[in-house]
Scaffold this motif. Structure first.
Motif, PDB file in Angstrom:
ATOM      1  N   ALA A 232      89.728  12.960 -12.697  1.00 17.92           N
ATOM      2  CA  ALA A 232      89.059  13.521 -13.981  1.00 17.92           C
ATOM      3  C   ALA A 232      89.757  14.845 -13.695  1.00 17.92           C
ATOM      4  CB  ALA A 232      87.370  13.438 -13.376  1.00 17.92           C
ATOM      5  N   GLY A 233      89.667  15.668 -13.163  1.00 18.23           N
ATOM      6  CA  GLY A 233      90.210  16.975 -12.961  1.00 18.23           C
ATOM      7  C   GLY A 233      91.730  17.066 -14.085  1.00 18.23           C
ATOM      8  N   LYS A 234      92.722  16.577 -12.811  1.00 17.95           N
ATOM      9  CA  LYS A 234      93.800  16.341 -13.258  1.00 17.95           C
ATOM     10  C   LYS A 234      94.346  15.634 -14.566  1.00 17.95           C
ATOM     11  CE  LYS A 234      95.750  15.302  -8.738  1.00 17.95           C
ATOM     12  NZ  LYS A 234      96.487  14.133  -7.902  1.00 17.95           N
ATOM     13  N   ILE A 235      93.623  14.424 -15.344  1.00 20.65           N
ATOM     14  CA  ILE A 235      93.823  14.135 -16.551  1.00 20.65           C
ATOM     15  C   ILE A 235      92.984  15.484 -17.711  1.00 20.65           C
ATOM     16  CG2 ILE A 235      92.276  12.583 -18.279  1.00 20.65           C
ATOM     17  CD1 ILE A 235      91.964  10.850 -16.635  1.00 20.65           C
ATOM     18  N   PHE A 236      91.729  15.784 -17.155  1.00 23.47           N
ATOM     19  CA  PHE A 236      91.640  17.030 -18.526  1.00 23.47           C
ATOM     20  C   PHE A 236      92.544  18.298 -18.672  1.00 23.47           C
ATOM     21  CE2 PHE A 236      89.823  21.167 -17.934  1.00 23.47           C
ATOM     22  CZ  PHE A 236      89.369  21.338 -19.841  1.00 23.47           C
ATOM     23  N   ASP A 237      93.683  18.410 -16.870  1.00 30.05           N
ATOM     24  CA  ASP A 237      94.560  19.548 -17.303  1.00 30.05           C
ATOM     25  C   ASP A 237      95.872  19.340 -18.124  1.00 30.05           C
ATOM     26  OD1 ASP A 237      93.260  21.391 -15.835  1.00 30.05           O
ATOM     27  OD2 ASP A 237      94.130  19.866 -13.868  1.00 30.05           O
ATOM     28  N   ARG A 238      95.611  17.817 -17.784  1.00 28.39           N
ATOM     29  CA  ARG A 238      97.288  17.419 -18.383  1.00 28.39           C
ATOM     30  C   ARG A 238      96.518  16.974 -20.144  1.00 28.39           C
ATOM     31  NH1 ARG A 238      99.675  13.472 -13.641  1.00 28.39           N
ATOM     32  NH2 ARG A 238      99.129  15.231 -11.464  1.00 28.39           N
ATOM     33  N   LYS A 239      95.589  15.883 -20.645  1.00 32.06           N
ATOM     34  CA  LYS A 239      95.451  15.703 -21.528  1.00 32.06           C
ATOM     35  C   LYS A 239      94.084  16.223 -22.628  1.00 32.06           C
ATOM     36  CE  LYS A 239      98.391  12.430 -20.795  1.00 32.06           C
ATOM     37  NZ  LYS A 239      99.699  12.078 -21.724  1.00 32.06           N
ATOM     38  N   GLY A 240      93.452  17.044 -21.933  1.00 27.59           N
ATOM     39  CA  GLY A 240      92.097  17.885 -22.518  1.00 27.59           C
ATOM     40  C   GLY A 240      91.458  16.555 -22.054  1.00 27.59           C
ATOM     41  N   HIS A 241      90.066  17.550 -22.314  1.00 23.82           N
ATOM     42  CA  HIS A 241      89.348  17.104 -22.738  1.00 23.82           C
ATOM     43  C   HIS A 241      88.479  15.448 -23.057  1.00 23.82           C
ATOM     44  CE1 HIS A 241      87.673  18.687 -27.030  1.00 23.82           C
ATOM     45  NE2 HIS A 241      88.657  19.294 -26.260  1.00 23.82           N
ATOM     46  N   PHE A 242      88.873  15.168 -24.518  1.00 28.97           N
ATOM     47  CA  PHE A 242      88.419  13.690 -25.168  1.00 28.97           C
ATOM     48  C   PHE A 242      88.608  13.231 -23.632  1.00 28.97           C
ATOM     49  CE2 PHE A 242      89.095   9.811 -27.605  1.00 28.97           C
ATOM     50  CZ  PHE A 242      88.076  10.260 -28.080  1.00 28.97           C
ATOM     51  N   LEU A 243      89.787  12.938 -23.354  1.00 24.72           N
ATOM     52  CA  LEU A 243      90.105  11.455 -22.689  1.00 24.72           C
ATOM     53  C   LEU A 243      88.282  11.149 -21.370  1.00 24.72           C
ATOM     54  CD1 LEU A 243      93.574  10.529 -22.328  1.00 24.72           C
ATOM     55  CD2 LEU A 243      91.801   9.436 -23.751  1.00 24.72           C
ATOM     56  N   VAL A 244      88.380  12.263 -21.126  1.00 28.17           N
ATOM     57  CA  VAL A 244      87.681  11.229 -20.022  1.00 28.17           C
ATOM     58  C   VAL A 244      86.057  11.763 -20.142  1.00 28.17           C
ATOM     59  CG1 VAL A 244      88.787  12.640 -18.064  1.00 28.17           C
ATOM     60  CG2 VAL A 244      87.043  14.902 -19.533  1.00 28.17           C
ATOM     61  N   LEU A 245      85.482  13.138 -21.142  1.00 27.15           N
ATOM     62  CA  LEU A 245      84.365  13.407 -21.624  1.00 27.15           C
ATOM     63  C   LEU A 245      83.844  12.066 -23.224  1.00 27.15           C
ATOM     64  CD1 LEU A 245      84.245  17.142 -23.051  1.00 27.15           C
ATOM     65  CD2 LEU A 245      83.014  15.811 -20.990  1.00 27.15           C
ATOM     66  N   PHE A 246      84.612  11.391 -23.537  1.00 26.81           N
ATOM     67  CA  PHE A 246      83.777   9.836 -24.506  1.00 26.81           C
ATOM     68  C   PHE A 246      84.068   8.956 -23.182  1.00 26.81           C
ATOM     69  CE2 PHE A 246      85.289   6.404 -26.851  1.00 26.81           C
ATOM     70  CZ  PHE A 246      84.018   6.351 -27.390  1.00 26.81           C
TER      71      PHE A 246
ATOM     72  N   ILE B 234      82.798  13.776 -16.248  1.00 25.98           N
ATOM     73  CA  ILE B 234      81.615  14.396 -17.042  1.00 25.98           C
ATOM     74  C   ILE B 234      81.370  15.985 -16.518  1.00 25.98           C
ATOM     75  CG2 ILE B 234      80.337  15.576 -19.139  1.00 25.98           C
ATOM     76  CD1 ILE B 234      79.201  12.290 -19.545  1.00 25.98           C
ATOM     77  N   GLN B 235      80.565  15.720 -15.754  1.00 23.56           N
ATOM     78  CA  GLN B 235      80.121  17.306 -14.943  1.00 23.56           C
ATOM     79  C   GLN B 235      81.467  18.637 -15.187  1.00 23.56           C
ATOM     80  OE1 GLN B 235      80.082  18.421 -12.315  1.00 23.56           O
ATOM     81  NE2 GLN B 235      79.200  20.283 -12.518  1.00 23.56           N
ATOM     82  N   PRO B 236      82.233  17.957 -13.831  1.00 18.09           N
ATOM     83  CA  PRO B 236      83.739  19.388 -13.524  1.00 18.09           C
ATOM     84  C   PRO B 236      84.590  19.004 -15.251  1.00 18.09           C
ATOM     85  CG  PRO B 236      84.035  16.906 -12.687  1.00 18.09           C
ATOM     86  CD  PRO B 236      82.480  16.570 -13.461  1.00 18.09           C
ATOM     87  N   SER B 237      85.105  18.450 -15.711  1.00 17.83           N
ATOM     88  CA  SER B 237      85.326  18.387 -16.796  1.00 17.83           C
ATOM     89  C   SER B 237      84.845  19.258 -17.865  1.00 17.83           C
ATOM     90  CB  SER B 237      85.835  17.037 -18.003  1.00 17.83           C
ATOM     91  OG  SER B 237      86.649  16.193 -16.651  1.00 17.83           O
TER      92      SER B 237
END
Length: 398
Positions: free
Chosen positions: A259-273, A309-312
């Motif tokens: 999730a952390g790597k996705i957040f860094d590279r793609k932003g929050h939508f692809l982890v939070l949704f 969700i939480q770490p993102s």
């Protein structure tokens, strides 16, 4: 070239955080049983969990502000000392009322220490690896979540509450000892110049409010999990509820770095949704649980949801704040987390008293729907703002 993440400071911070959370997680599934054994009902259980989070909520903004002004170390050590003394005091508490009062004090120490640990992590982690770094930092908490409940339930069943409280306190002492080693960032541990901002602005970071709101909504469902899953399993006559916590935390461990790597590279939508969809599924599944396998499947779904969700949201909170307000931002974020758990424990516990635990978890699934709606409105408004700003720029340029 990326900055180094795995430094001595970061590793020591992770170990110290793990010790604190291990002692805490041992008490999560066992305190509800302790309350029931002393004549409490579901409402009493909710109050014991909820009031703890309320005092943690109250102290966090002050702890974060003090850390920004005075440095991280003194606030952390005070919080850890209060935590150690509180857990030792559980040994001599014999009534629900006294336990409730002691939980209020414990909440102060917990709120101070966990806020500062999160702030130190944001000081240490390189900015271009924040999602990844906070994900790994969260692993220390996730591993404690995996081991602590199983260990706590086993000690409670085999040795009783005296040994349980004693070992929990000893783990917290371990955290206190480790925190005296090199975990402090030289900048973060220095008192900052006198602040001319109004006092209330030093307590909260406005930029942290929206991700903190989302965390509050999610934490309401988490309050229902940690407060009542043990009693729910007893009601359904399901043994070894500790495996729920184990499976849940194992999934957190697996998903957090991803999730952390996705957040860094793609932003929050692809982890939070996706996390929201998984959360709805998990809580509906819990509400229909009738076997140990069902319980483990629901734990897996909820673990992946919370781990996305939480770490993102925490990384997003830090990214939106300035370095001089990281303490306040972390205080805002964790205050929302505590408030959500408190609301969930108290209100969902009262709801379960009048209905059932199954109905309570169905209601929790609906709370995840609210999370998705709030987040969806934010995405829609943000896109409209960008479109509007582009139109204005074109008009000016023409």
């Amino acid at each position: 070239m990326k900055e180094k993440l795995w430094t001595l400071k970061f590793i020591t911070l992770i170990l110290s955080t793990f010790m604190l959370f291990l002692g805490f997680q041992m008490l999560l599934p066992t305190l509800p049983v302790y309350v029931k054994d002393h004549g409490g009902d579901s409402t009493s259980v909710g109050l014991v969990i909820g009031m703890f989070t309320i005092t943690a909520l109250i102290i966090r903004p002050f702890a974060g502000s003090a850390a920004d002004r005075m440095g991280r170390k003194p606030i952390l050590l005070i919080g850890l000392l209060i935590t150690v003394i509180s857990i030792f005091s559980y040994i001599i508490v014999t009534t629900v009322l006294l336990l409730l009062l002691l939980r209020l004090v414990h909440g102060l120490g917990w709120g101070m220490s966990t806020t500062i640990y999160g702030t130190i992590a944001s000081d240490i982690v390189p900015s271009d690896r924040r999602g990844e770094g906070m994900g790994y930092f969260g692993l220390s908490i996730s591993i404690a979540m995996m081991v602590g409940p199983l260990l706590g339930i086993w000690i409670m069943n085999v040795f009783g509450f005296f040994i349980l409280f004693l070992l929990s306190a000893l783990f917290s002492i371990g955290s206190l000892l480790l925190s005296n080693f090199k975990i402090y960032d030289s900048k973060g541990n220095n008192p900052r110049p006198a602040n001319t901002r109004p006092f209330l602005e030093t307590l909260f970071d406005v930029k942290a409010l929206f991700p903190s709101l989302l965390m509050l909504i999610i934490a309401i469902t988490y309050g229902g999990i940690v407060s009542f899953i043990t009693l729910f399993a007893e009601e359904k006559q399901l043994d070894n509820v500790g495996w729920f916590f184990f499976a849940n935390a194992l999934c957190l461990i697996i998903i957090r770095p991803i999730a952390g790597k996705i957040f860094d590279r793609k932003g929050h939508f692809l982890v939070l949704f996706p996390g929201g969809i998984l959360g709805i599924t998990a809580l509906f599944y819990i509400s229909y649980t009738n076997s140990p396998i069902d319980l483990i499947v629901s734990a897996i779904l909820y673990g992946f949801s919370f781990g996305l969700i939480q770490p993102s949201l925490q990384a997003w909170t830090i990214n939106r704040s300035s370095p001089e307000k990281r303490g306040a931002a972390n205080g805002t974020f964790f205050s929302a987390f505590d408030l959500g758990i408190g609301i969930g424990a108290i209100l969902l516990g009262a709801y379960a008293n009048f209905t059932s635990y199954s109905s309570m978890y169905k209601l929790s699934a609906f709370i995840f729907v609210i999370y998705l709606l709030v987040y969806g409105v934010y995405i829609w408004v943000s896109k409209n703002k960008k479109t509007s700003n582009k139109s204005v720029k074109r008009t000016i340029s023409s």
